[in-house]
Design a protein around this motif. Sequence first.
Motif: not given
Length: 141
Positions: A82-93
């Motif tokens: 979940c944290i990996g997906a959260f961080l990936t989303d933030r970085i991609n945006d």
Amino acid sequence: TVLMDPGDGSANVEAAPGPAPAAKSVEQQTPVAPPPSVPVVDARVQAGPVQEEFQCRICFTDCEASTRAPSLGCDHAFCGDCIGAFLTDRINDARVAKLCCPEPGCDKAFLVDQVKQLVSPETFSKYGDFLVQQVTGADGT
């Protein structure tokens, strides 16, 4: 010398005449045990019970302790996925000015090494590019 006061039963201690006793070396000193009312804590033992499971505060799943993401210094527990997906989303945006704990109101920030551990190498490279842009003021064009 101990002198007893016959009036109230209290004791007064006076030094005995003569030379003071020689100090013992560290090897000769007898260790003093703490009083029974003082708990002895081994500094090598982590404070608090070790939990085998935790509930991720993003997916609300009961997870194994081995899947827990690194702590940010707050008490909020998340699984690595979940944290990996959260961080990936933030970085991609491109929302990387301050990557913080996703718990509302918590401002504990992720360290660069934690981000590297939790996202793919490609996503981390993108994160690094954004950080350079923030520091240099470059807009990427």
